[in-house]
Design a protein around this motif. Sequence first.
Motif, short mmCIF file in Angstrom:
data_model
loop_
_atom_site.label_atom_id
_atom_site.label_comp_id
_atom_site.label_asym_id
_atom_site.label_seq_id
_atom_site.Cartn_x
_atom_site.Cartn_y
_atom_site.Cartn_z
N ARG A 71 -7.91 0.66 31.45
CA ARG A 71 -7.38 -0.50 30.72
C ARG A 71 -7.73 -0.50 29.23
O ARG A 71 -7.27 -1.38 28.50
CB ARG A 71 -7.91 -1.80 31.35
N TYR A 157 -3.93 -9.21 39.13
CA TYR A 157 -2.51 -9.01 38.83
C TYR A 157 -1.73 -10.29 39.12
O TYR A 157 -0.61 -10.27 39.64
CB TYR A 157 -1.94 -7.82 39.62
N SER A 160 1.79 -13.52 35.14
CA SER A 160 1.67 -13.26 33.71
C SER A 160 1.77 -14.53 32.89
O SER A 160 1.13 -14.67 31.84
CB SER A 160 2.78 -12.29 33.26
N MET A 189 -7.50 -5.20 35.23
CA MET A 189 -6.43 -4.20 35.28
C MET A 189 -5.64 -4.23 33.98
O MET A 189 -5.52 -5.28 33.33
CB MET A 189 -5.54 -4.47 36.49
N ARG A 192 -2.67 -7.18 32.79
CA ARG A 192 -3.06 -8.56 32.51
C ARG A 192 -4.10 -8.63 31.38
O ARG A 192 -4.08 -9.56 30.57
CB ARG A 192 -3.61 -9.22 33.78
#
Length: 212
Positions: A71, A157, A160, A189, A192
């Motif tokens: 990430r 996850y 959004s 992750m 996000r």
Amino acid sequence: MRDIRITEEEISQALIDRHTEEVQARIRAARVAVAGLGGLGSNIAVSLARIGVGHLHLIDFDRVDVTNLNRQQYFADQVGMYKTEALRENLLRINPWLELRTDCLRVTEENAAELLRDDAYICEAFDIAENKAMLAGEVLEHFPEKYLVAASGMAGYGDSNEIRTRRVTSHFYLCGDEKTEAEAGRGLMAPRVALCAAHQANMVLRLILGER
């Protein structure tokens, strides 16, 4: 280092063409600190470098680890490097004429005021809640005139659209969903985390351009 086939003037003109001369002059004059160069901070710094922020101050004490590659804006051949040096290397590949200051150390109550003295905009990008609270407290106490953009809640996850920017005070903004912390089975992750970092970078940009 690879040969650079463009000039500083060409990069500057490309940004002016995209953003207008007045807007780019304000972006170029801005001084922004990024405290913590992990998933949030490394993504924030890349966004700010790409829009042409003229003065970036990168602060972190840690080294790049293989677990960061899922990430953070680092590469496999940089594992083991200090994050300040690895990110400096990567940002200068985006724009070799950026003005970068790096401090490879841990931010504490004792050094925060001196470290951040010259920065008008401060991005809090730490992983640990206690460190986030410490930095916010130091900035609010010592620099009420500076703008602080912090983050809370971006793990997993989830939706959004739950990542948002909220104004806490006139000079303090908080990005994230403010609830989803990292835990077993719901880790940090790339998508996000990058969304939250983009909120922080965009809030800094808005503040630079006078949006409140």
